[in-house]
Design an enzyme around this catalytic site. Structure first.
Site, PDB file in Angstrom:
ATOM      1  N   THR A   1      -1.678   0.886  -4.166  1.00 49.53           N
ATOM      2  CA  THR A   1      -1.491  -0.465  -3.796  1.00 49.53           C
ATOM      3  C   THR A   1       0.151  -0.791  -4.146  1.00 49.53           C
ATOM      4  OG1 THR A   1      -1.507  -2.842  -4.062  1.00 49.53           O
ATOM      5  CG2 THR A   1      -2.351  -1.174  -5.804  1.00 49.53           C
TER       6      THR A   1
ATOM      7  N   CYS B   1       3.354  -2.311   2.101  1.00 49.47           N
ATOM      8  CA  CYS B   1       2.154  -2.806   1.527  1.00 49.47           C
ATOM      9  C   CYS B   1       1.407  -1.658   2.558  1.00 49.47           C
ATOM     10  CB  CYS B   1       1.720  -4.092   2.327  1.00 49.47           C
ATOM     11  SG  CYS B   1      -0.110  -4.452   2.113  1.00 49.47           S
TER      12      CYS B   1
END
Length: 230
Positions: free
Chosen positions: A83, A197
């Protein structure tokens, strides 16, 4: 082959991409039916998302440290945090373990430098776009300047990530919003675009835009493969 430790579940949609990319690349490089030696620690993203919304980064650090230390005890050789946003806590994680953390910004910067780009557009969660942990590292460590979307565009990007992409929901109208934002960033001087992202590649690929895209999930996963086979 070194053993890869993966901190995933943020969201599991992007963690699936990491697992696929890592294992496919291991098989391509080694042939046969080879696959990666890895251990995945997957968190409950609902808990993470609520703590992010509350701004409780202290508790989030505790959860990331617990995950990293569990992986280290499991015998992994290095850790990949699957992430972008939670790399805000990379220093805390690194200080809690004795094995390397493969930083997503550094892996991405390597690929940007290969293109000789010095100004780059950044899409991601509002945390990633607005806070310094991603942009400052790019500038201070790699001398790469970052351009971010305007306030309304940032709100749209963040909303689509949390309301749609992390749930695996793909909408054409959301893709159109992202593509218009990418056009604006290029118009404002961005030489390429960081998909900062790990879910964004579910929505935006070079099938839909000619912009040079730096897909952090793919870059990060391939860096893990490279280190695993060193």
């Amino acid at each position: 082959m070194k053993k890869i430790g993966l901190i995933g579940g943020m969201s599991w949609e992007s963690s699936t991409l990491y697992y696929q990319i890592i294992n496919r690349n291991i098989q391509e490089k080694l042939g046969g039916v080879h696959s990666a030696k890895s251990v995945l620690y997957s968190v409950d993203f609902n808990e993470i998302a609520l703590l992010q919304k509350e701004g409780n980064w202290e508790k989030l650090a505790e959860l990331m440290i617990e995950a990293a230390q569990t992986l280290e005890k499991a015998g992994v050789d290095f850790i990949v945090l699957c992430t972008n946003t939670m790399h805000k806590l990379s220093d805390a994680i690194e200080n809690s373990i004795s094995i390397p953390l493969v930083h997503i910004v550094d892996a991405t910067a390597e690929k940007i430098k290969e293109q000789d780009f010095r100004k780059i557009g950044l899409l991601g969660t509002s945390f990633t776009m607005e806070q310094g942990f991603f942009k400052d590292r790019l500038l201070e460590k790699h001398q790469i300047e970052t351009i971010i979307p305007n306030e309304q565009q940032r709100a749209d990007i963040h909303r689509i990530i949390y309301n749609e992409l992390v749930k695996g929901i793909i909408k054409d109208e959301s893709r159109t919003i992202y593509l218009e934002i990418i056009k604006d960033l290029i118009k404002n001087g961005a030489e390429g675009i960081i998909l900062g992202c790990t879910e964004i590649e579910l929505l935006v690929t070079n099938h839909f835009t000619n912009a040079k895209l730096f897909n952090t999930a793919e870059i990060h996963a391939k860096k893990a493969v490279e280190l695993s086979l060193e």
